[in-house]
Scaffold this motif. Structure first.
Motif, PDB file in Angstrom:
ATOM      1  N   GLY A 269       0.921  -1.265   0.056  1.00 21.23           N
ATOM      2  CA  GLY A 269      -0.047  -0.131   0.080  1.00 21.23           C
ATOM      3  C   GLY A 269       0.930   1.242  -0.092  1.00 21.23           C
ATOM      4  N   ASN A 270       0.226   2.418  -0.301  1.00 22.08           N
ATOM      5  CA  ASN A 270       0.839   3.600  -0.299  1.00 22.08           C
ATOM      6  C   ASN A 270       0.721   4.312   1.018  1.00 22.08           C
ATOM      7  OD1 ASN A 270       1.890   5.882  -1.064  1.00 22.08           O
ATOM      8  ND2 ASN A 270       0.455   6.734  -2.359  1.00 22.08           N
ATOM      9  N   LYS A 274      -1.207   9.969   4.522  1.00 20.36           N
ATOM     10  CA  LYS A 274      -2.020   9.454   5.594  1.00 20.36           C
ATOM     11  C   LYS A 274      -1.314   9.923   6.994  1.00 20.36           C
ATOM     12  CE  LYS A 274      -3.938   5.453   2.858  1.00 20.36           C
ATOM     13  NZ  LYS A 274      -3.341   6.145   1.704  1.00 20.36           N
ATOM     14  N   HIS A 308      -4.445   0.248   3.538  1.00 24.16           N
ATOM     15  CA  HIS A 308      -5.717   0.721   2.731  1.00 24.16           C
ATOM     16  C   HIS A 308      -5.963   2.182   2.812  1.00 24.16           C
ATOM     17  CE1 HIS A 308      -5.878  -3.583   2.805  1.00 24.16           C
ATOM     18  NE2 HIS A 308      -5.760  -3.569   4.143  1.00 24.16           N
ATOM     19  N   GLU A 309      -7.090   2.477   2.309  1.00 21.78           N
ATOM     20  CA  GLU A 309      -7.676   3.792   2.033  1.00 21.78           C
ATOM     21  C   GLU A 309      -7.801   4.559   3.401  1.00 21.78           C
ATOM     22  OE1 GLU A 309     -11.134   6.564  -0.032  1.00 21.78           O
ATOM     23  OE2 GLU A 309     -11.235   4.454  -0.199  1.00 21.78           O
ATOM     24  N   LYS A 310      -8.048   4.259   4.348  1.00 21.86           N
ATOM     25  CA  LYS A 310      -8.331   4.786   5.529  1.00 21.86           C
ATOM     26  C   LYS A 310      -7.822   3.682   6.712  1.00 21.86           C
ATOM     27  CE  LYS A 310     -12.227   7.473   4.456  1.00 21.86           C
ATOM     28  NZ  LYS A 310     -13.618   7.913   4.663  1.00 21.86           N
ATOM     29  N   GLU A 311      -7.389   2.623   6.484  1.00 21.23           N
ATOM     30  CA  GLU A 311      -6.809   1.878   7.651  1.00 21.23           C
ATOM     31  C   GLU A 311      -5.521   1.249   7.351  1.00 21.23           C
ATOM     32  OE1 GLU A 311     -11.169  -0.129   9.260  1.00 21.23           O
ATOM     33  OE2 GLU A 311      -9.765  -1.308   8.058  1.00 21.23           O
ATOM     34  N   GLU A 365      -7.273   3.240  12.182  1.00 21.97           N
ATOM     35  CA  GLU A 365      -7.349   4.186  11.231  1.00 21.97           C
ATOM     36  C   GLU A 365      -6.426   5.088  11.135  1.00 21.97           C
ATOM     37  OE1 GLU A 365     -11.040   6.336  11.976  1.00 21.97           O
ATOM     38  OE2 GLU A 365     -12.463   4.542  12.121  1.00 21.97           O
ATOM     39  N   GLY A 367      -6.683   7.454   8.176  1.00 18.97           N
ATOM     40  CA  GLY A 367      -7.077   8.371   6.997  1.00 18.97           C
ATOM     41  C   GLY A 367      -7.077   9.590   7.369  1.00 18.97           C
TER      42      GLY A 367
END
Length: 367
Positions: A269-270, A274, A308-311, A365, A367
């Protein structure tokens, strides 16, 4: 920035709603009537009074309450509140009846605002005037005491009470935040020396063996300590910095342990863009190297980070050795406490302590 904009936008909407409150539900059977500030004397008076009360609300909240009420001068504060109430009542009376004493509640024969009484000389008022009920801003047609007196006092007292409640609530929240910050600072103060002690022991072991990797280990340690000194006191920072810190830590451990440990480390993931609290992940990884490594046998440590996107999901597992300690390290225990403080409803932590493995699964989290 967005929080500040939403704060100011909310206050602006509330102020506008308060200023136009007197013009809602008018006697003209409309829900709202725009004030005629240019040609209507009454509208100008009410607007000025409400604007003054609004200004006093913020003056009371930001100056009088902190300066007097919270400095153990409550008696002086309430005397000032009573004085400002009399002042606003005088302003309200003076604007409507400049020729009357504002403490004189008797009826006066002078027409209201020097305008002729339309119902003098026995002229009966129109039917719709007879059925009209006075509104909250109505006045006695013969110049008696206006109901604006009671209305001004009511709005003033509601403003004082609400500003007091808001200020007390805000003060309690600030006290709670300061208490949390002091507790977190204490936890960090325990983590940093603990980490430094373990790492220096590792470099000391390399120096005893006169290993050529010792200079590199010193440089890696300096980078780690620079990160701690520079970023550890931040509330949040970019996740990419925390990942880079973990990379340096694992690289240092590999340098120290050599072939005695098999480390399976992957990051998916990136991390850019974040945010995360600094040093919230490292204790779980450090705990695996501290309790899951035995120089006399091959040790296995797996570290997976999925972004992930927010986690973010962190999985750390280590094969138990005969030297594993049964109690939890101080760094790990403090990290668990920090998670409960900083991410009360934003993380899930599962620890599996089986006969031959110790596994940590953390979802948080970012995000």
């Amino acid at each position: 920035m967005k929080t500040k904009l939403s704060f100011y936008a909310l206050h602006l909407c509330l102020c506008l709603a308060f200023l136009f409150l007197p013009y809602a539900f008018t006697s003209a059977k409309t829900i709202f009537a725009w004030p005629d500030l240019y040609s209507n004397v009454h509208d100008r008076i009410y607007f000025f009074i409400y604007f003054s009360l609004l200004c006093f609300f913020y003056f009371n909240y930001y100056y009088l309450i902190p300066r007097y009420y919270f400095k153990n001068q409550q008696l002086l504060y309430f005397i000032m509140i009573a004085g400002f109430l009399l002042f606003f009542l005088w302003i309200s009376r003076f604007l409507d009846h400049p020729d009357h004493n504002f403490l004189d509640f008797r009826n006066h024969p002078k027409p209201f605002l020097n305008h002729p009484n339309p119902f003098e000389k026995g002229i009966k008022p129109p039917p719709h005037f007879q059925n009209m009920r006075p509104g909250p801003m109505s006045f006695d047609a013969m110049g008696g005491p206006p109901t604006q007196y009671g209305h001004t006092a009511l709005v003033y007292l509601l403003g004082v009470i609400s500003s007091l409640l808001f200020a007390i609530s805000s003060r309690l929240q600030n006290v709670e935040k300061e208490k949390m910050k002091s507790e977190l600072a204490f936890l960090k103060a325990q983590i940093n020396p603990h980490f430094l002690f373990n790492t220096l022991n590792s470099i000391y072991a390399l120096a005893l063996k006169k290993d050529d990797k010792t200079p590199d280990a010193v440089i890696q340690l300096s980078e780690l300590m620079r990160y701690i000194i520079t970023n550890a006191n931040d509330e949040v920072l970019d996740l990419s910095k925390e990942i880079n810190y973990i990379n340096n830590f694992i690289s240092l451990q590999k340098t120290r342990l050599g072939n005695t440990v098999s480390v399976d480390y992957k990051v998916n993931g990136n991390p850019f863009g974040k945010a995360i609290t600094p040093l919230i992940l490292i204790s779980f990884i450090e705990n695996a190297f501290k309790h899951g490594v035995n120089p006399d046998q091959t040790s296995e440590i797996c570290i997976y980070i999925d972004i992930h996107e927010k986690e973010l999901t962190l999985m750390v597992s280590n094969k138990k050795t005969f030297s594993i300690q049964s109690e939890t390290g101080i760094g790990l225990q403090n990290t668990i406490e920090r998670l409960s403080f900083l991410y009360p409803d934003k993380h899930q932590l599962k620890i599996e302590d089986s006969h031959d493995k110790y596994i940590v699964n953390l979802t948080i989290e970012v995000g």
